[in-house]
Design a protein around this motif. Structure first.
Motif, PDB file in Angstrom:
ATOM      1  N   GLY A   1      -0.184  -1.795   4.860  1.00  0.00           N
ATOM      2  CA  GLY A   1      -0.638  -0.534   5.222  1.00  0.00           C
ATOM      3  C   GLY A   1      -1.939   0.017   4.383  1.00  0.00           C
TER       4      GLY A   1
ATOM      5  N   HIS B   1      -7.212  -6.288   4.944  1.00  0.00           N
ATOM      6  CA  HIS B   1      -6.256  -6.981   5.699  1.00  0.00           C
ATOM      7  C   HIS B   1      -6.234  -8.520   5.645  1.00  0.00           C
ATOM      8  CE1 HIS B   1      -5.740  -3.126   8.636  1.00  0.00           C
ATOM      9  NE2 HIS B   1      -5.476  -2.618   7.281  1.00  0.00           N
TER      10      HIS B   1
ATOM     11  N   GLU C   1      -1.524  -3.691   9.628  1.00  0.00           N
ATOM     12  CA  GLU C   1      -1.849  -2.502  10.764  1.00  0.00           C
ATOM     13  C   GLU C   1      -3.383  -2.698  11.359  1.00  0.00           C
ATOM     14  OE1 GLU C   1       0.046   0.734  11.142  1.00  0.00           O
ATOM     15  OE2 GLU C   1      -1.861   0.065  11.784  1.00  0.00           O
TER      16      GLU C   1
ATOM     17  N   LEU D   1       5.956   5.273  15.101  1.00  0.00           N
ATOM     18  CA  LEU D   1       5.863   3.809  14.523  1.00  0.00           C
ATOM     19  C   LEU D   1       7.214   3.256  14.512  1.00  0.00           C
ATOM     20  CD1 LEU D   1       3.854   5.163  11.537  1.00  0.00           C
ATOM     21  CD2 LEU D   1       2.941   3.480  13.231  1.00  0.00           C
TER      22      LEU D   1
ATOM     23  N   GLY E   1       0.883  -1.357   0.080  1.00  0.00           N
ATOM     24  CA  GLY E   1      -0.187   0.053   0.065  1.00  0.00           C
ATOM     25  C   GLY E   1       0.713   1.223   0.010  1.00  0.00           C
TER      26      GLY E   1
ATOM     27  N   LEU F   1     -16.063   0.446   3.197  1.00  0.00           N
ATOM     28  CA  LEU F   1     -14.515   0.824   3.493  1.00  0.00           C
ATOM     29  C   LEU F   1     -13.914   0.354   4.741  1.00  0.00           C
ATOM     30  CD1 LEU F   1     -14.094   4.166   1.577  1.00  0.00           C
ATOM     31  CD2 LEU F   1     -13.542   1.752   0.610  1.00  0.00           C
TER      32      LEU F   1
ATOM     33  N   LEU G   1      -6.214  -0.525   3.439  1.00  0.00           N
ATOM     34  CA  LEU G   1      -7.853  -0.334   4.236  1.00  0.00           C
ATOM     35  C   LEU G   1      -8.021  -1.648   5.151  1.00  0.00           C
ATOM     36  CD1 LEU G   1     -10.180   1.561   1.880  1.00  0.00           C
ATOM     37  CD2 LEU G   1      -8.422   2.298   3.484  1.00  0.00           C
ATOM     38  N   HIS G   2      -8.737  -1.542   6.092  1.00  0.00           N
ATOM     39  CA  HIS G   2      -8.799  -2.784   7.098  1.00  0.00           C
ATOM     40  C   HIS G   2      -9.683  -3.804   6.148  1.00  0.00           C
ATOM     41  CE1 HIS G   2      -9.382   0.746   9.672  1.00  0.00           C
ATOM     42  NE2 HIS G   2     -10.878   0.545   9.870  1.00  0.00           N
TER      43      HIS G   2
ATOM     44  N   PRO H   1      -7.134  -2.000  12.416  1.00  0.00           N
ATOM     45  CA  PRO H   1      -7.391  -3.363  13.242  1.00  0.00           C
ATOM     46  C   PRO H   1      -7.039  -4.521  12.460  1.00  0.00           C
ATOM     47  CG  PRO H   1      -9.428  -2.727  12.329  1.00  0.00           C
ATOM     48  CD  PRO H   1      -8.450  -1.601  11.637  1.00  0.00           C
TER      49      PRO H   1
ATOM     50  N   LYS I   1      -1.516   6.724   3.135  1.00  0.00           N
ATOM     51  CA  LYS I   1      -1.048   7.660   4.210  1.00  0.00           C
ATOM     52  C   LYS I   1      -0.276   6.805   5.317  1.00  0.00           C
ATOM     53  CE  LYS I   1      -4.915  10.729   3.495  1.00  0.00           C
ATOM     54  NZ  LYS I   1      -5.930   9.683   2.785  1.00  0.00           N
ATOM     55  N   ILE I   2      -0.629   6.097   5.870  1.00  0.00           N
ATOM     56  CA  ILE I   2       0.069   5.251   6.941  1.00  0.00           C
ATOM     57  C   ILE I   2       1.435   4.825   6.381  1.00  0.00           C
ATOM     58  CG2 ILE I   2      -1.015   3.049   6.641  1.00  0.00           C
ATOM     59  CD1 ILE I   2       0.151   5.157   9.831  1.00  0.00           C
TER      60      ILE I   2
HETATM   61  N1  LIG Z   1      -1.375   3.017  13.557  1.00  0.00           N
HETATM   62  C1  LIG Z   1      -1.868   4.311  12.940  1.00  0.00           C
HETATM   63  O1  LIG Z   1      -1.436   5.339  13.740  1.00  0.00           O
HETATM   64  C2  LIG Z   1      -2.584   4.460  11.848  1.00  0.00           C
HETATM   65  C3  LIG Z   1      -3.249   3.433  11.160  1.00  0.00           C
HETATM   66  N2  LIG Z   1      -4.102   3.304  10.009  1.00  0.00           N
HETATM   67  C4  LIG Z   1      -4.544   2.132   9.501  1.00  0.00           C
HETATM   68  O2  LIG Z   1      -3.564   1.794   8.358  1.00  0.00           O
HETATM   69  C5  LIG Z   1      -4.656   1.406   7.285  1.00  0.00           C
HETATM   70  C6  LIG Z   1      -4.657   2.570   6.242  1.00  0.00           C
HETATM   71  O3  LIG Z   1      -5.076   3.719   6.405  1.00  0.00           O
HETATM   72  P1  LIG Z   1      -4.799   5.068   5.599  1.00  0.00           P
HETATM   73  O4  LIG Z   1      -3.202   4.852   5.372  1.00  0.00           O
HETATM   74  O5  LIG Z   1      -5.309   6.130   6.395  1.00  0.00           O
HETATM   75  O6  LIG Z   1      -5.661   4.685   4.263  1.00  0.00           O
HETATM   76  P2  LIG Z   1      -5.429   5.362   2.639  1.00  0.00           P
HETATM   77  O7  LIG Z   1      -6.661   6.133   2.477  1.00  0.00           O
HETATM   78  O8  LIG Z   1      -4.258   6.069   2.720  1.00  0.00           O
HETATM   79  O9  LIG Z   1      -5.393   3.873   1.926  1.00  0.00           O
HETATM   80  C7  LIG Z   1      -4.446   3.223   2.115  1.00  0.00           C
HETATM   81  C8  LIG Z   1      -3.937   2.238   1.031  1.00  0.00           C
HETATM   82  O10 LIG Z   1      -5.299   1.361   0.827  1.00  0.00           O
HETATM   83  C9  LIG Z   1      -5.544   1.107  -0.450  1.00  0.00           C
HETATM   84  N3  LIG Z   1      -7.094   1.678  -0.668  1.00  0.00           N
HETATM   85  C10 LIG Z   1      -7.283   2.762  -0.342  1.00  0.00           C
HETATM   86  N4  LIG Z   1      -8.752   2.967  -0.817  1.00  0.00           N
HETATM   87  C11 LIG Z   1      -9.002   1.947  -1.208  1.00  0.00           C
HETATM   88  C12 LIG Z   1     -10.253   1.229  -1.657  1.00  0.00           C
HETATM   89  N5  LIG Z   1     -11.383   1.747  -1.829  1.00  0.00           N
HETATM   90  N6  LIG Z   1     -10.238  -0.115  -2.019  1.00  0.00           N
HETATM   91  C13 LIG Z   1      -8.941  -0.923  -1.981  1.00  0.00           C
HETATM   92  N7  LIG Z   1      -7.788  -0.466  -1.443  1.00  0.00           N
HETATM   93  C14 LIG Z   1      -7.841   0.990  -1.206  1.00  0.00           C
HETATM   94  C15 LIG Z   1      -4.844   1.960  -1.280  1.00  0.00           C
HETATM   95  O11 LIG Z   1      -3.375   1.034  -1.545  1.00  0.00           O
HETATM   96  P3  LIG Z   1      -2.637   0.808  -3.009  1.00  0.00           P
HETATM   97  O12 LIG Z   1      -1.766   2.204  -2.775  1.00  0.00           O
HETATM   98  O13 LIG Z   1      -2.260  -0.237  -3.185  1.00  0.00           O
HETATM   99  O14 LIG Z   1      -3.983   1.426  -4.015  1.00  0.00           O
HETATM  100  C16 LIG Z   1      -4.297   3.093  -0.517  1.00  0.00           C
HETATM  101  O15 LIG Z   1      -2.932   3.409  -0.686  1.00  0.00           O
HETATM  102  C17 LIG Z   1      -6.047   1.637   8.044  1.00  0.00           C
HETATM  103  O16 LIG Z   1      -6.480   0.118   8.283  1.00  0.00           O
HETATM  104  C18 LIG Z   1      -5.882   2.239   9.257  1.00  0.00           C
HETATM  105  O17 LIG Z   1      -6.776   1.397  10.487  1.00  0.00           O
HETATM  106  C19 LIG Z   1      -4.361   4.691   9.496  1.00  0.00           C
HETATM  107  C20 LIG Z   1      -3.588   5.832  10.232  1.00  0.00           C
HETATM  108  C21 LIG Z   1      -2.892   5.566  11.330  1.00  0.00           C
END
Ligand SMILES: NC(=O)C1=CN([C@@H]2O[C@H](COP(=O)(O)OP(=O)(O)OC[C@H]3O[C@@H](n4cnc5c(N)ncnc54)[C@H](OP(=O)(O)O)[C@@H]3O)[C@@H](O)[C@H]2O)C=CC1
Ligand SMILES: O=C1OC[C@@H](O)[C@@H](O)[C@@H]1O
Length: 334
Positions: free
Chosen positions: A73, A79, A96, A285, A9, A169, A75-76, A98, A12-13
């Motif tokens: 990293g 995972h 990541e 992290l 991924g 999502l 979406l849930h 959950p 953002k994270i």
């Molecule tokens: N530990 C912490 O402090 C944090 C943990 N998290 C966790 O990290 C995970 C990602 O969060 P975050 O980084 O904010 O998410 P993002 O919105 O940045 O998405 C992360 C990646 O998920 C994939 N993705 C996004 N949207 C979709 C979709 N609609 N369908 C399929 N894949 C998709 C993409 O991967 P690709 O690049 O391959 O397309 C994207 O780059 C979550 O599970 C969250 O709980 C989030 C923030 C902080």
């Protein structure tokens, strides 16, 4: 020899995780590759972060023989699927939070890790922070007497974030931020299964939980109270109340830098990031990344800081809360 990471991924994270690793010695951690569903996004991410390889699919990452561990990293909702992909390919995995959408999916991940004899950890990064280590030390020496009550709050107004509000999502407060409150309670009570869970919540029109309050009872008349919301701003602190005093983890309790023990405050500062970050205190992290490295060097298949059995229990508690407040995901019937 540096631990070689592969990022699943390019979002953002993953950005924050990459920046956090740059605060560690390069001889200890290297990000060897980033994989995204979009090759272009992976290449842009790799260029920004100085990562030598970029893949346009997770399958290429799963087949890469030159990485020690995959950081998941995405979406849930992804995972479970991507976790199984990497575990079945014999890859060690830090996934990541959950862990997944429900306890059945988590049990599938744990079973796949055991079947393939690989390391697996839910990225409950909070537990690797110095503040949480100090909390565990204080509890072990009964610094505040017998713990009778724990309170943990987390409110983060994020109704503007699609993944927070859309059911498809994996939206809702519980899985995204309530998980931090509940993991804290389980940590304090050393992974004990609660005797009872009473939850009440309000839902968005999308059917995910906006705000939830939970009361949990444990053995020896110990109780815990959690409140979490994706609309209300809460103090985001956690308090452990004992018969001889209290321990307060000041907000943000999920990535804390300040601990107050019987009114004595101690700071645990974080390093500054070298690039912009998306989330609070994300250089923290680094602590979970170093925990993973140490586990791998010792040949461990799970982290004692976040044992797989406790990830299963945590998700079972969340399943029960969801049942009581009325949140059902499509993954529950698959
Ligand atoms: N530990 C912490 O402090 C944090 C943990 N998290 C966790 O990290 C995970 C990602 O969060 P975050 O980084 O904010 O998410 P993002 O919105 O940045 O998405 C992360 C990646 O998920 C994939 N993705 C996004 N949207 C979709 C979709 N609609 N369908 C399929 N894949 C998709 C993409 O991967 P690709 O690049 O391959 O397309 C994207 O780059 C979550 O599970 C969250 O709980 C989030 C923030 C902080
Ligand atoms: O884990 C996280 O940290 C706090 C919030 O930003 C939340 O959305 C994110 O997933």
């Amino acid at each position: 020899m540096a631990t070689r990471w592969g990022l699943c991924g390019a979002g953002k994270i993953s950005n924050d995780f990459s920046v956090a690793l740059k605060t560690l010695p390069p001889g200890d951690h290297q990000i060897a590759v980033v994989a995204s569903r979009s090759l272009e996004r992976a290449q842009e991410f790799a260029k920004r972060h100085g990562i030598p390889k970029a893949y346009g699919s997770y399958e290429e990452l799963a087949s890469d023989p030159d990485i020690d561990i995959v950081y998941v990293g995405v979406l849930h909702t992804q995972h479970w699927k991507v976790g199984l992909l990497f575990l079945k390919a014999g890859k060690n995995v830090l996934c990541e939070k959950p862990f997944a959408m429900n306890s059945r999916q988590v049990q599938d991940l744990v079973a796949a890790a055991k079947r393939n004899d690989v390391f697996l950890m839910e990225a409950i990064w909070s537990r690797c922070f110095p503040v949480h280590a100090e909390v565990r030390r204080l509890l072990a020496e009964e610094a505040v007497g017998e713990v009778k009550l724990v309170k943990a709050y987390f409110g983060s107004p994020q109704l503007h974030i699609p993944r927070s509000v859309a059911k498809e999502l994996g939206g809702g407060a519980l899985l995204d931020i309530g998980v931090y409150c509940l993991q804290f309670v389980l940590m304090v009570f050393r992974g004990e299964r609660p005797l009872s869970i009473q939850a009440s919540g309000v839902l968005l029109d999308s059917g995910v939980d906006e705000s939830v309050v939970v009361a949990l009872k444990f053995s020896r008349n110990r109780i815990a109270f959690c409140a979490f919301s994706i609309s209300a701003r809460l103090p985001n602190d956690a308090v452990i109340c004992g018969t001889k005093g209290s321990i307060k983890v000041l907000g943000p309790m999920h990535c804390p830098t300040t601990l107050v023990v019987n009114d004595k405050e101690t700071e645990y500062p974080l390093p500054e990031p070298s690039l912009p970050m998306n989330f609070t205190n994300s250089t923290g992290l680094r602590y979970e990344a170093e925990e993973v490295r140490q586990c791998l060097l010792k040949g461990l298949k799970e982290s004692p800081l976040m044992p797989l059995a406790e990830s299963v229990l945590l998700t079972e508690v969340m399943d029960e809360i969801r049942k009581q407040v009325g949140v059902v995901f499509s993954q529950d019937s698959q």
